[in-house]
Design an enzyme around this catalytic site. Structure first.
Site: not given
Ligand code: F6R
Length: 251
Positions: A67, A136, A138, A143
């Site tokens: 992303d 959450n 995702h 989301e």
């Molecule tokens: C980032 C991504 C997100 C993160 C998720 C966890 O490229 O795709 O899905 O993996 O938000 O983020 P952290 O590791 O910062 O808790």
């Protein structure tokens, strides 16, 4: 789903790096799917160490990131392109032209999304997709409520996600409202193997629902139950709600 519980973040990072390195050593032209955020930072540090000290060679490796924020130029310090440059790409011998990240500031984002799907197909799919998980539930920026049939597209970030990611920005208001993300379909159809990393207590409930709950778009990560080759690597804190934790590996 294979579940592996380790004692701490350091072990999780080392184990994840061993899996990635094993793949690259078996297949020089490996295609990796990469994530940003706090969770994979230890993995990237360990890959850099393996490159420097054990000659892990990235020269023929291709990467696709999950992303990118909409509206940030690639050289914006908060873009995921900058994140990857800083935390991995600039410190290994990967070729810049083989590192793909959706461009979040293009004038035609739907074209960016279509091309991204096409590029992944042309690369022959993804050998190993690294995923984190949002508190959450995702994956990527899919989301809660995301349609599992969707591919790469522009999405609105949940308030929860903007709040969680504010720690990387100077001010919380600077966190973009939108992102380009691979879809759940992109991840499920193109990844031959998925390695999901989860660290810390904040992920415990999402991880529990992902592994033990029903498959539903309220928790996008639960769709991974339908993928034939998923390994979940979690530290003890993230796995604290999972009953059958086995013997954690020591640090
Ligand atoms: C980032 C991504 C997100 C993160 C998720 C966890 O490229 O795709 O899905 O993996 O938000 O983020 P952290 O590791 O910062 O808790």
């Amino acid at each position: 789903m294979k579940l592996q519980i380790v004692d701490c973040y350091q072990t999780l990072s080392r184990q994840a790096a061993a899996i990635v390195a094993g793949l690259i050593r078996r297949k020089r032209q490996a295609v990796l799917g990469l994530a940003t955020g706090g969770t994979p930072m230890g993995l990237y540090q360990e890959l850099i160490r393996l490159h420097r000290e054990e000659q892990l060679d990235f020269v023929d490796v291709t990467t696709f990131n999950l992303d990118e924020y909409v509206g940030l130029t690639p050289d914006d310090p908060n873009s995921y392109r900058s994140f990857m440059q800083q935390h991995l790409f600039s410190q290994i011998n990967i070729r810049a032209e083989r590192t793909y990240i959706p461009c979040g500031d293009a004038s035609d984002l739907s074209l960016v999304c279509r091309r991204y799907e096409e590029l992944i197909r042309q690369a022959g799919g993804i050998d190993l997709q690294i995923l984190g998980i949002g508190a959450n539930g995702h994956i990527g920026f899919n989301e809660p409520g995301a349609d599992p049939g969707e591919g790469t597209r522009v999405v609105r970030l949940a308030a929860h996600t903007r709040q969680a990611n504010a720690r990387f920005f100077a001010r919380p208001t600077e966190v973009p409202h939108q992102a380009v993300t691979m879809g759940i379909r992109t991840i499920m159809q193109n990844s031959r193997k998925i390695l999901l990393l989860a660290s810390g207590e904040a992920k415990a409930e999402a991880l529990y629902r992902m592994v033990c709950g029903k498959v539903e778009n309220g928790l996008p990560a639960s769709y991974l139950q339908l993928h034939p080759n998923v390994t979940v690597l979690a530290d003890r804190a993230a796995a604290k709600l999972l009953a059958d934790v086995g013997q954690p590996l020591g640090c």
